[in-house]
Design a protein around this motif. Structure first.
Motif, PDB file in Angstrom:
ATOM      1  N   MET A  26       0.828  -1.191   0.000  1.00  0.00           N
ATOM      2  CA  MET A  26       0.000   0.000   0.000  1.00  0.00           C
ATOM      3  C   MET A  26       0.869   1.252   0.000  1.00  0.00           C
ATOM      4  SD  MET A  26      -3.296  -0.184   2.464  1.00  0.00           S
ATOM      5  CE  MET A  26      -3.021  -1.659   3.403  1.00  0.00           C
ATOM      6  N   ASP A  27       0.350   2.273  -0.630  1.00  0.00           N
ATOM      7  CA  ASP A  27       1.024   3.569  -0.655  1.00  0.00           C
ATOM      8  C   ASP A  27       0.043   4.607  -0.126  1.00  0.00           C
ATOM      9  OD1 ASP A  27       2.590   5.768  -1.113  1.00  0.00           O
ATOM     10  OD2 ASP A  27       2.363   5.737  -3.282  1.00  0.00           O
ATOM     11  N   ILE A  28       0.131   4.900   1.170  1.00  0.00           N
ATOM     12  CA  ILE A  28      -0.802   5.809   1.821  1.00  0.00           C
ATOM     13  C   ILE A  28      -0.026   6.967   2.441  1.00  0.00           C
ATOM     14  CG2 ILE A  28      -2.523   6.055   3.646  1.00  0.00           C
ATOM     15  CD1 ILE A  28      -3.136   3.086   3.308  1.00  0.00           C
ATOM     16  N   ASN A  29      -0.506   8.172   2.206  1.00  0.00           N
ATOM     17  CA  ASN A  29       0.128   9.367   2.764  1.00  0.00           C
ATOM     18  C   ASN A  29      -0.922  10.237   3.434  1.00  0.00           C
ATOM     19  OD1 ASN A  29       2.935   9.165   1.596  1.00  0.00           O
ATOM     20  ND2 ASN A  29       1.715   9.052  -0.261  1.00  0.00           N
ATOM     21  N   LEU A  30      -0.496  11.013   4.412  1.00  0.00           N
ATOM     22  CA  LEU A  30      -1.394  11.963   5.048  1.00  0.00           C
ATOM     23  C   LEU A  30      -1.670  13.101   4.078  1.00  0.00           C
ATOM     24  CD1 LEU A  30      -2.905  12.960   7.568  1.00  0.00           C
ATOM     25  CD2 LEU A  30      -0.804  14.138   8.228  1.00  0.00           C
ATOM     26  N   HIS A  31      -2.936  13.418   3.890  1.00  0.00           N
ATOM     27  CA  HIS A  31      -3.332  14.512   3.015  1.00  0.00           C
ATOM     28  C   HIS A  31      -3.911  15.663   3.819  1.00  0.00           C
ATOM     29  CE1 HIS A  31      -6.009  16.799   0.335  1.00  0.00           C
ATOM     30  NE2 HIS A  31      -5.079  16.569  -0.573  1.00  0.00           N
ATOM     31  N   THR A  32      -4.894  15.362   4.675  1.00  0.00           N
ATOM     32  CA  THR A  32      -5.580  16.400   5.433  1.00  0.00           C
ATOM     33  C   THR A  32      -5.912  15.879   6.823  1.00  0.00           C
ATOM     34  OG1 THR A  32      -6.559  17.266   3.396  1.00  0.00           O
ATOM     35  CG2 THR A  32      -7.581  17.938   5.468  1.00  0.00           C
ATOM     36  N   THR A  33      -5.752  16.744   7.800  1.00  0.00           N
ATOM     37  CA  THR A  33      -6.162  16.439   9.162  1.00  0.00           C
ATOM     38  C   THR A  33      -6.992  17.611   9.674  1.00  0.00           C
ATOM     39  OG1 THR A  33      -5.394  15.665  11.323  1.00  0.00           O
ATOM     40  CG2 THR A  33      -4.083  17.371  10.247  1.00  0.00           C
ATOM     41  N   PHE A  34      -7.819  17.364  10.665  1.00  0.00           N
ATOM     42  CA  PHE A  34      -8.744  18.377  11.160  1.00  0.00           C
ATOM     43  C   PHE A  34      -8.447  18.698  12.622  1.00  0.00           C
ATOM     44  CE2 PHE A  34     -10.646  16.615   7.478  1.00  0.00           C
ATOM     45  CZ  PHE A  34     -11.451  17.605   6.937  1.00  0.00           C
ATOM     46  N   LEU A  35      -8.546  19.976  12.940  1.00  0.00           N
ATOM     47  CA  LEU A  35      -8.334  20.455  14.297  1.00  0.00           C
ATOM     48  C   LEU A  35      -9.392  21.525  14.564  1.00  0.00           C
ATOM     49  CD1 LEU A  35      -6.169  19.892  16.497  1.00  0.00           C
ATOM     50  CD2 LEU A  35      -4.958  21.890  15.673  1.00  0.00           C
ATOM     51  N   PRO A  36     -10.096  21.445  15.691  1.00  0.00           N
ATOM     52  CA  PRO A  36     -11.170  22.408  15.936  1.00  0.00           C
ATOM     53  C   PRO A  36     -10.644  23.800  16.274  1.00  0.00           C
ATOM     54  CG  PRO A  36     -10.885  21.030  17.859  1.00  0.00           C
ATOM     55  CD  PRO A  36      -9.972  20.488  16.791  1.00  0.00           C
ATOM     56  N   GLN A  37     -11.419  24.795  15.908  1.00  0.00           N
ATOM     57  CA  GLN A  37     -11.133  26.183  16.290  1.00  0.00           C
ATOM     58  C   GLN A  37     -12.455  26.873  16.560  1.00  0.00           C
ATOM     59  OE1 GLN A  37     -12.174  28.921  14.418  1.00  0.00           O
ATOM     60  NE2 GLN A  37     -12.844  27.827  12.593  1.00  0.00           N
ATOM     61  N   ASP A  38     -12.468  27.732  17.556  1.00  0.00           N
ATOM     62  CA  ASP A  38     -13.709  28.428  17.891  1.00  0.00           C
ATOM     63  C   ASP A  38     -13.630  29.929  17.639  1.00  0.00           C
ATOM     64  OD1 ASP A  38     -11.949  28.956  19.932  1.00  0.00           O
ATOM     65  OD2 ASP A  38     -13.206  28.132  21.518  1.00  0.00           O
ATOM     66  N   ASP A  39     -12.514  30.374  17.068  1.00  0.00           N
ATOM     67  CA  ASP A  39     -12.331  31.783  16.719  1.00  0.00           C
ATOM     68  C   ASP A  39     -11.449  31.824  15.480  1.00  0.00           C
ATOM     69  OD1 ASP A  39     -11.497  34.438  16.429  1.00  0.00           O
ATOM     70  OD2 ASP A  39     -11.295  34.759  18.588  1.00  0.00           O
ATOM     71  N   PRO A  40     -12.051  31.875  14.278  1.00  0.00           N
ATOM     72  CA  PRO A  40     -11.245  31.788  13.060  1.00  0.00           C
ATOM     73  C   PRO A  40     -10.198  32.886  12.921  1.00  0.00           C
ATOM     74  CG  PRO A  40     -13.566  32.164  12.532  1.00  0.00           C
ATOM     75  CD  PRO A  40     -13.481  31.960  13.994  1.00  0.00           C
ATOM     76  N   GLU A  41     -10.488  34.096  13.375  1.00  0.00           N
ATOM     77  CA  GLU A  41      -9.483  35.165  13.266  1.00  0.00           C
ATOM     78  C   GLU A  41      -8.280  34.892  14.167  1.00  0.00           C
ATOM     79  OE1 GLU A  41      -9.172  37.590  11.064  1.00  0.00           O
ATOM     80  OE2 GLU A  41     -10.980  36.803  10.131  1.00  0.00           O
ATOM     81  N   ALA A  42      -8.525  34.424  15.390  1.00  0.00           N
ATOM     82  CA  ALA A  42      -7.423  34.079  16.297  1.00  0.00           C
ATOM     83  C   ALA A  42      -6.639  32.891  15.744  1.00  0.00           C
ATOM     84  CB  ALA A  42      -7.961  33.768  17.695  1.00  0.00           C
ATOM     85  N   ALA A  43      -7.344  31.908  15.177  1.00  0.00           N
ATOM     86  CA  ALA A  43      -6.674  30.747  14.586  1.00  0.00           C
ATOM     87  C   ALA A  43      -5.802  31.176  13.408  1.00  0.00           C
ATOM     88  CB  ALA A  43      -7.701  29.713  14.142  1.00  0.00           C
ATOM     89  N   LEU A  44      -6.336  32.055  12.575  1.00  0.00           N
ATOM     90  CA  LEU A  44      -5.581  32.546  11.422  1.00  0.00           C
ATOM     91  C   LEU A  44      -4.312  33.274  11.870  1.00  0.00           C
ATOM     92  CD1 LEU A  44      -5.490  32.811   8.352  1.00  0.00           C
ATOM     93  CD2 LEU A  44      -6.863  34.884   8.578  1.00  0.00           C
ATOM     94  N   ARG A  45      -4.452  34.163  12.839  1.00  0.00           N
ATOM     95  CA  ARG A  45      -3.270  34.880  13.343  1.00  0.00           C
ATOM     96  C   ARG A  45      -2.227  33.908  13.898  1.00  0.00           C
ATOM     97  NH1 ARG A  45      -7.283  38.281  15.168  1.00  0.00           N
ATOM     98  NH2 ARG A  45      -7.188  37.388  17.263  1.00  0.00           N
ATOM     99  N   PHE A  46      -2.686  32.900  14.642  1.00  0.00           N
ATOM    100  CA  PHE A  46      -1.752  31.956  15.253  1.00  0.00           C
ATOM    101  C   PHE A  46      -1.059  31.092  14.199  1.00  0.00           C
ATOM    102  CE2 PHE A  46      -0.730  27.814  17.109  1.00  0.00           C
ATOM    103  CZ  PHE A  46       0.097  28.203  18.149  1.00  0.00           C
TER     104      PHE A  46
END
Length: 136
Positions: free
Chosen positions: A1-21
């Motif tokens: 098999m040839d499997i690679n990580l493409h996308t992972t998810f992490l929660p955020q409750d303030d998109p502007e603060a997440a973007l700045r960080f």
């Protein structure tokens, strides 16, 4: 098999603060910014790993989650026990100094762990635990 990580998810409750960080502090690229129904998803990633994405998502977006479950998620995020990621850095000590200077929520200074890695830990604005280990 040839499997690679493409996308992972992490929660955020303030998109502007997440973007700045994630963009301004960690230096990640903003690859996608999607709004829907009053919620916002941000896709971020390192320019050094163009095929790996981190989607910062609103934790209440899943229609199958009850209000009680949303509350549990919110409480776990605040404690840093819901979402986490492990990153690496070629120069952990320099990275830690930059994070400290940026007034990031420090959980653990660089430490030699008994399982053989040297790492540190910080929290993002949503409370997610981010560990950064020395690249081998």
């Amino acid at each position: 098999m040839d499997i690679n990580l493409h996308t992972t998810f992490l929660p955020q409750d303030d998109p502007e603060a997440a973007l700045r960080f994630y963009r301004d502090t960690l230096g990640f690229e903003l690859r996608n910014d999607v709004g829907f129904d009053g919620k916002r998803w941000l896709t971020m990633g390192s320019s050094q790993q163009p095929s790996v994405n981190i989607v910062l998502y609103p934790p209440g977006a899943d229609p199958g989650i009850t209000e009680a479950e949303r509350q549990v998620i919110t409480e776990m995020m605040a404690k840093g026990t819901f979402g986490s990621m492990l990153f690496s850095s070629k120069d952990l000590d320099a990275t830690f100094e930059e994070l400290q200077a940026a007034d990031v929520d420090i959980v653990q200074e660089p430490t030699d762990q008994p399982w053989g890695v040297r790492d540190c830990a910080v929290r993002d604005p949503a409370g997610n635990m981010l560990r950064i280990q020395a690249a081998s």
